[in-house]
Write a protein that holds these residues in place. Structure first.
Motif, short mmCIF file in Angstrom:
data_model
loop_
_atom_site.label_atom_id
_atom_site.label_comp_id
_atom_site.label_asym_id
_atom_site.label_seq_id
_atom_site.Cartn_x
_atom_site.Cartn_y
_atom_site.Cartn_z
N TYR A 183 -7.08 9.19 -4.29
CA TYR A 183 -6.12 9.20 -5.39
C TYR A 183 -6.83 9.44 -6.72
CZ TYR A 183 -2.40 7.81 -8.52
OH TYR A 183 -1.47 7.80 -9.52
N SER B 17 2.50 0.27 -6.46
CA SER B 17 1.06 0.52 -6.52
C SER B 17 0.36 -0.59 -7.31
CB SER B 17 0.77 1.86 -7.20
OG SER B 17 1.28 2.91 -6.43
N GLU C 202 -7.55 4.97 -2.19
CA GLU C 202 -7.68 4.85 -3.64
C GLU C 202 -8.70 5.84 -4.17
OE1 GLU C 202 -6.63 3.60 -7.36
OE2 GLU C 202 -5.64 3.13 -5.47
N SER D 271 -4.03 1.58 -10.35
CA SER D 271 -3.51 2.92 -10.05
C SER D 271 -2.44 3.35 -11.06
CB SER D 271 -2.91 2.97 -8.65
OG SER D 271 -3.92 2.91 -7.68
#
Length: 126
Positions: A14, A46, A11, A50
């Motif tokens: 990302y 997701s 995460e 996100s």
């Protein structure tokens, strides 16, 4: 590594890459053209955090009436549960839905839900 640590690290990566996120131009054109005329949903495996971060980075968060994210359903694609939930929340019958999908599992899920689908190729970076 513990699963929670891997998820947290993924995460983090990302989030670092969000500024580089780009929409598929043809899908973006469809979203802008049909906004306010056609109800839109995002169905994703997701997390909601996100999904909202991605849509916000693209300037698209306000274009979607419904977000169905990983925590909203129990059976992942290719099961149709998530797509059927989105259709219910939109108030649209499944057979009137058109799904834009970038994975085989998503296409299978849309088909199982009785929805038409369009395969969107994943963008390749040079």
């Amino acid at each position: 590594m513990p699963v929670a640590a891997v998820v947290e690290r993924r995460e983090g990566y990302y989030q670092e890459l969000l500024p580089q996120l780009a929409a598929v131009p043809e899908v973006l054109a469809h979203i802008h053209d049909a906004h306010r005329r056609v109800p839109f949903a995002v169905v994703s495996g997701s997390t909601r955090a996100s999904v909202t971060a991605s849509l916000d980075a693209l300037g698209l968060l306000d274009r979607f009436d419904v977000l169905v994210c990983a925590d909203d359903y129990t059976r992942a694609k290719p099961d149709p549960e998530a797509f059927l939930l989105a259709a219910r929340q939109l108030g649209v019958p499944p057979e009137a839905c058109l799904v834009f999908e970038d994975t085989d599992l998503g296409i299978q899920a849309a088909t199982a839900a009785g929805m038409a689908s369009v395969r969107v190729p994943q963008q390749r970076t040079p």
